[in-house]
Design a protein around this motif. Structure first.
Motif, mmCIF file in Angstrom:
data_model
loop_
_atom_site.group_PDB
_atom_site.id
_atom_site.type_symbol
_atom_site.label_atom_id
_atom_site.label_comp_id
_atom_site.label_asym_id
_atom_site.label_seq_id
_atom_site.Cartn_x
_atom_site.Cartn_y
_atom_site.Cartn_z
ATOM 1 N N MET A 112 9.519 49.289 0.852
ATOM 2 C CA MET A 112 8.828 50.195 0.416
ATOM 3 C C MET A 112 7.725 48.616 -0.401
ATOM 4 O O MET A 112 6.728 48.914 -0.233
ATOM 5 N N MET A 120 5.543 54.894 6.646
ATOM 6 C CA MET A 120 4.511 53.760 6.222
ATOM 7 C C MET A 120 3.769 52.746 6.645
ATOM 8 O O MET A 120 2.567 52.989 5.967
ATOM 9 N N VAL A 163 3.699 52.032 -5.725
ATOM 10 C CA VAL A 163 4.623 53.004 -5.240
ATOM 11 C C VAL A 163 5.566 54.328 -6.164
ATOM 12 O O VAL A 163 6.177 53.212 -6.891
ATOM 13 N N ALA A 203 15.355 50.390 3.390
ATOM 14 C CA ALA A 203 14.401 51.217 2.342
ATOM 15 C C ALA A 203 13.192 51.125 1.139
ATOM 16 O O ALA A 203 12.303 50.460 1.750
ATOM 17 N N VAL A 211 7.720 58.149 -1.414
ATOM 18 C CA VAL A 211 8.144 58.717 -0.994
ATOM 19 C C VAL A 211 9.161 59.304 -1.282
ATOM 20 O O VAL A 211 9.112 59.034 -2.400
ATOM 21 N N PRO A 248 11.261 57.047 4.286
ATOM 22 C CA PRO A 248 10.421 55.649 4.124
ATOM 23 C C PRO A 248 10.870 55.029 5.025
ATOM 24 O O PRO A 248 10.777 53.716 5.294
ATOM 25 N N LEU A 308 8.301 56.978 -6.641
ATOM 26 C CA LEU A 308 9.577 57.231 -5.781
ATOM 27 C C LEU A 308 10.191 58.563 -6.243
ATOM 28 O O LEU A 308 10.612 59.047 -7.205
ATOM 29 N N TYR A 324 13.929 59.051 -2.337
ATOM 30 C CA TYR A 324 15.565 58.330 -1.124
ATOM 31 C C TYR A 324 16.503 59.498 -1.050
ATOM 32 O O TYR A 324 16.651 59.042 -2.674
#
Length: 586
Positions: free
Chosen positions: A300, A248, A311, A296, A267, A243, A313, A269
């Motif tokens: 996003m 991005m 998004v 982070a 993404v 990320p 994750l 994390y």
């Protein structure tokens, strides 16, 4: 042990064949709401079904997927489903996941060992049928499903810089076959182009171009397959699913150029790296780790969510926690702070989160029980509310010293402190503890009572309760500084005799006499927990791993400093001579 159900094509015998033929006739006549595909034995598989009403807007659909869970180390295991220690997936697993409040699952799949390595790159029909069976179980439970191409990313897709045409052709063929199989699956099924894409021996500019090419080609292949794939939600990753702002931004450019409202950015994390694996002194969920997470999620939100791009994750967790196979490298309370913060930050940023579960960390797939129910309770609570924490979840009381009052700092996270409990008994403010602002102080009298006969280890456990969220647990521990002893061994087997005396190991630093760092991690004196050293509390020893010992210079004495959670530090000296290792306290 739960029963292991046979694949669908093994069950379509006898009367089932007649039903399949009738279904096929209905499809041909256009009287069925879905399509049917041929199973390996020639029967017709039922079309995928789902009870989910998927919102039209991508952002609303992805929001409805919160929270999500990963079926890690199963269909993505190499070479087969059970190769990495998990049992075969059953429908019971998805029943459990749905009952626990998850609304979606990510099903990682590694295709490489079930696919021809030469054109036309045919995927084994039995394997494709198994993948479809697992997907259908999840859909039938009312779960959204994210299906992807997983470890293929480093097995063969990574070779794209030097074998461009073959890799692209295989990638396109893979998605052509997946798209065909799931062409008329409900929109609750999402496709993710590739997991954590990497490219060997390529410049940054080349990596950007190659990932754009893969994502664009994936989009074209799926959309051109028709049916439900014309408006299916498609999930596109950054490089390695990192990320960072630059990566991005690259993905945002790709998504913008595709002019498709049904695209999702993904993404992963895993927290600030030193904290995530306990290296370089990253023992606490401190300001550095908190800022890394806050930044982070802000990226996003600002790069995608604020612009209408949802998004997902696709993975989150800690790289070294939990792990039933090794001592916990991350202190429990510090880990809970991370999970609590992830839930809050995701809600604030409008990001849907998918917990990475490799099978040995969270849900036991044989018993369908959470390995650590209290940990899962914190994860689950974070989906909807905040919970308060404190500066630490342990109070160490030294046995060989007079007992004095000790103070913790409360982090209310928007809640109000309600008091301290030991079981069902509420402690008395003023006598047992005092509160001044965010400072909670346990009195000497209370600690004297709580430590009792002062055996080493946990003597009592308190709960700090707040107006909302979960209570914060505080262990009262009697300890004395640990005592180490001389030892000898080899690079293949060396342990330091250790009387822990109630204390808990936090980290270890290693230096040569000239002050330079010793061990595998040459960039920091603080070595990685479980990779360089590991405590064995029941065995009364500290293990120095062969990787750590073999990384030492021959004949050069190394000073080890063991840091314990009580604040105690103890030094030790090791010298490697060939394959022999000696350790001394002085």
């Amino acid at each position: 042990m739960k029963d292991i159900r046979q694949p669908a094509h093994h069950r379509n015998r006898g009367p089932g064949r007649l039903a399949a033929l009738l279904l096929a006739l209905l499809v041909i006549l256009g009287l069925s709401g879905g399509s049917a595909s041929a199973a390996p034995d020639g029967t017709m598989e039922k079309p995928s079904r789902s009870t989910v009403r998927v919102p039209a807007a991508a952002k609303d659909a992805v929001a409805a997927m919160q929270p999500s869970w990963n079926l890690g180390n199963s269909l993505d295991a190499i070479p087969d489903e059970t190769s990495w220690g998990n049992p075969k997936v059953t429908k019971d697993l998805f029943d459990t996941i749905r009952a626990q409040g998850f609304r979606s699952v990510r099903i990682p799949v590694t295709w490489n060992d079930h696919q021809s390595a030469t054109a036309p790159y045919t995927i084994d029909a039995t394997y494709m049928s198994r993948v479809k069976q697992v997907v259908d179980w999840a859909l039938a439970d009312g779960l959204y499903v994210v299906l992807n191409v997983h470890h293929d990313s480093w097995q063969w897709i990574s070779k794209m810089p030097t074998d461009h045409d073959k890799v692209l052709a295989r990638f396109n063929s893979t998605w052509t076959q997946i798209s065909s199989t799931f062409r008329d699956a409900p929109r609750a099924l999402l496709f993710e182009s590739v997991n954590e894409p990497v490219f060997d021996n390529a410049t940054d500019a080349q990596k950007t171009q190659l990932l754009n090419e893969l994502n664009t080609s994936f989009h074209k292949v799926v959309r051109s397959s028709g049916g439900g794939n014309t408006d299916r939600l498609l999930v596109l990753p950054t490089q390695v699913c990192t990320p960072s702002q630059t990566l991005m931004d690259d993905l945002s450019t790709t998504i913008g150029a595709l002019h498709d409202s049904n695209l999702v950015a993904t993404v992963h994390y895993y927290s600030w790296y030193p904290f995530s694996v306990n290296i370089a002194g990253g023992t606490r969920y401190d300001d550095n780790a908190q800022k890394d997470l806050t930044d982070a999620f802000a990226r996003m939100h600002d790069t995608f969510v604020a612009k209408g791009i949802p998004v997902y994750l696709g993975e989150y967790g800690l790289l070294g926690y939990p792990d039933d196979n090794h001592p916990s490298r991350i202190e429990r309370g510090e880990a809970l702070k991370y999970y609590e913060h992830v839930g809050y930050a995701a809600r604030a940023a409008g990001v849907t989160t998918a917990l990475w579960d490799p099978g040995f960390a969270y849900l036991n797939r044989s018993t369908m029980q959470w390995r650590d129910p209290a940990l899962f309770a914190w994860i689950k609570s974070s989906w909807t509310i905040r919970s308060a924490t404190a500066s630490f979840d342990k109070v160490f009381v030294r046995k060989s010293s007079p007992i004095t009052a000790q103070t913790l700092t409360l982090n209310p996270n928007g809640t109000t402190f309600q008091g301290l409990w030991q079981g069902d008994t509420k402690l008395v403010e003023g006598r047992d503890y005092t509160v001044s602002g965010d400072q909670l102080t346990l009195t000497a009298a209370a600690l004297t009572r709580l430590t009792g006969n002062r055996d080493y280890g946990v003597n009592a456990t308190l709960q700090a309760r707040f107006s909302g969220g979960l209570p914060w647990q505080i262990d009262i521990i009697t300890y004395d500084p640990p005592v180490l002893s001389n030892a000898s061994g080899t690079t293949g087997s060396f342990t330091v005799p250790t009387q822990y005396r109630g204390d808990v190991l936090a980290t270890m630093e290693a230096k040569y006499a000239d002050g330079s760092n010793a061990g595998q991690a040459t960039w920091t004196p603080f070595q990685e927990f479980n990779a360089a050293f590991s405590p064995d509390y029941p065995g009364g020893k500290t293990i120095l791993t062969s990787d750590f010992l073999n990384a030492l210079r021959d004949g050069a004495p190394v000073t080890l400093t063991f840091h314990f959670w009580s604040g105690a530090t103890v030094t030790y000296h090791v010298t490697k001579s060939g394959s022999s290792v000696t350790g001394t306290t002085s």
